[in-house]
Design an enzyme around this catalytic site. Sequence first.
Site, PDB file in Angstrom:
ATOM      1  N   HIS A  59       0.841  -1.208   0.000  1.00  0.00           N
ATOM      2  CA  HIS A  59       0.000   0.000   0.000  1.00  0.00           C
ATOM      3  C   HIS A  59       0.874   1.256   0.000  1.00  0.00           C
ATOM      4  CE1 HIS A  59      -3.010  -2.673   2.367  1.00  0.00           C
ATOM      5  NE2 HIS A  59      -3.539  -2.498   1.170  1.00  0.00           N
TER       6      HIS A  59
ATOM      7  N   LYS B  20     -18.560  -5.884   5.981  1.00  0.00           N
ATOM      8  CA  LYS B  20     -17.238  -6.531   5.938  1.00  0.00           C
ATOM      9  C   LYS B  20     -16.733  -6.783   7.347  1.00  0.00           C
ATOM     10  CE  LYS B  20     -14.437  -5.626   1.854  1.00  0.00           C
ATOM     11  NZ  LYS B  20     -13.266  -4.950   1.326  1.00  0.00           N
TER      12      LYS B  20
ATOM     13  N   ARG C 261      -2.320  -6.227  -8.205  1.00  0.00           N
ATOM     14  CA  ARG C 261      -1.280  -7.235  -7.959  1.00  0.00           C
ATOM     15  C   ARG C 261      -1.397  -8.338  -9.002  1.00  0.00           C
ATOM     16  NH1 ARG C 261      -3.130  -7.804  -1.933  1.00  0.00           N
ATOM     17  NH2 ARG C 261      -5.016  -7.305  -3.084  1.00  0.00           N
TER      18      ARG C 261
ATOM     19  N   SER D 292      -2.743  -7.769   3.128  1.00  0.00           N
ATOM     20  CA  SER D 292      -3.009  -7.587   4.562  1.00  0.00           C
ATOM     21  C   SER D 292      -3.293  -8.943   5.208  1.00  0.00           C
ATOM     22  CB  SER D 292      -4.223  -6.672   4.766  1.00  0.00           C
ATOM     23  OG  SER D 292      -3.976  -5.405   4.228  1.00  0.00           O
TER      24      SER D 292
HETATM   25  P1  ADP Z   1      -9.801  -3.905  -0.291  1.00  0.00           P
HETATM   26  O1  ADP Z   1     -10.589  -4.414   0.863  1.00  0.00           O
HETATM   27  O2  ADP Z   1     -10.470  -2.766  -1.033  1.00  0.00           O
HETATM   28  O3  ADP Z   1      -9.248  -4.958  -1.228  1.00  0.00           O
HETATM   29  P2  ADP Z   1      -7.052  -3.497   0.547  1.00  0.00           P
HETATM   30  O4  ADP Z   1      -6.642  -2.701   1.710  1.00  0.00           O
HETATM   31  O5  ADP Z   1      -6.771  -4.961   0.560  1.00  0.00           O
HETATM   32  O6  ADP Z   1      -8.575  -3.169   0.392  1.00  0.00           O
HETATM   33  O7  ADP Z   1      -6.409  -2.902  -0.777  1.00  0.00           O
HETATM   34  C1  ADP Z   1      -6.589  -1.569  -1.137  1.00  0.00           C
HETATM   35  C2  ADP Z   1      -5.979  -1.311  -2.494  1.00  0.00           C
HETATM   36  O8  ADP Z   1      -4.584  -1.548  -2.447  1.00  0.00           O
HETATM   37  C3  ADP Z   1      -6.502  -2.206  -3.622  1.00  0.00           C
HETATM   38  O9  ADP Z   1      -6.515  -1.439  -4.814  1.00  0.00           O
HETATM   39  C4  ADP Z   1      -5.463  -3.309  -3.689  1.00  0.00           C
HETATM   40  O10 ADP Z   1      -5.420  -3.902  -4.974  1.00  0.00           O
HETATM   41  C5  ADP Z   1      -4.207  -2.520  -3.398  1.00  0.00           C
HETATM   42  N1  ADP Z   1      -3.159  -3.346  -2.823  1.00  0.00           N
HETATM   43  C6  ADP Z   1      -3.255  -4.202  -1.794  1.00  0.00           C
HETATM   44  N2  ADP Z   1      -2.075  -4.805  -1.541  1.00  0.00           N
HETATM   45  C7  ADP Z   1      -1.197  -4.310  -2.463  1.00  0.00           C
HETATM   46  C8  ADP Z   1       0.175  -4.559  -2.759  1.00  0.00           C
HETATM   47  N3  ADP Z   1       0.867  -5.465  -2.090  1.00  0.00           N
HETATM   48  N4  ADP Z   1       0.756  -3.862  -3.772  1.00  0.00           N
HETATM   49  C9  ADP Z   1       0.018  -2.963  -4.473  1.00  0.00           C
HETATM   50  N5  ADP Z   1      -1.283  -2.700  -4.266  1.00  0.00           N
HETATM   51  C10 ADP Z   1      -1.887  -3.366  -3.272  1.00  0.00           C
END
Ligand code: ADP
Length: 164
Positions: A17, A41, A90, A128
């Site tokens: 992130h 969620k 990803r 996460s």
């Molecule tokens: P959500 O519940 O919306 O999937 P996340 O917090 O998991 O929320 O992810 C938020 C955003 O960050 C999404 O666009 C996701 O694809 C992106 N994201 C999550 N992990 C990574 C990573 N390791 N590298 C790049 N982008 C990421």
Amino acid sequence: MKIWVYPGSFDPVTNGHVDIIKRSSKLCDKLIVAVGNNLRKKYSLELTERVELLKLAVKDFTNVEVDSFNGLLVNYVKSRGASTIIKGLRALSDYEYELQMALINKNLAPEIETLFMMADIHYSYLSSSAVKELVVNGGSIDGLVPDCIKDRIIEKLTGEKTVL
Ligand code: ADP
């Protein structure tokens, strides 16, 4: 002023992130990292904890703000005067869901664009959920989350203070 919104759960924020925040904040005037609070969620961390960790993770970025939102993302984006939603992509598994969300949002608000930024190769498989799985099983999360919040993440997810 070019205002972009980077939405997500950030449960918790990872270096994947932070990498998207770092790279996308260079392309706009202001980046709002918007922590979603979808009542349907299940999150491991409270909204206030997810926001607090993010604020610490982005404290050195001058044009980045951390906020939270309920309800439809496009309504939040409009309310903040933003033009663009930025998302990280990803492995292939993100694509189908993100395509669906982008098309739904385009239908709701044609004036708002969704942009995708490819994940850095080092973080392509970082999520996460992987961080949570490692923490609860005692694995190391070094290099996967910002150093300044590593101990707080472990503490919040396990309820234990780490021995320094
Ligand atoms: P959500 O519940 O919306 O999937 P996340 O917090 O998991 O929320 O992810 C938020 C955003 O960050 C999404 O666009 C996701 O694809 C992106 N994201 C999550 N992990 C990574 C990573 N390791 N590298 C790049 N982008 C990421």
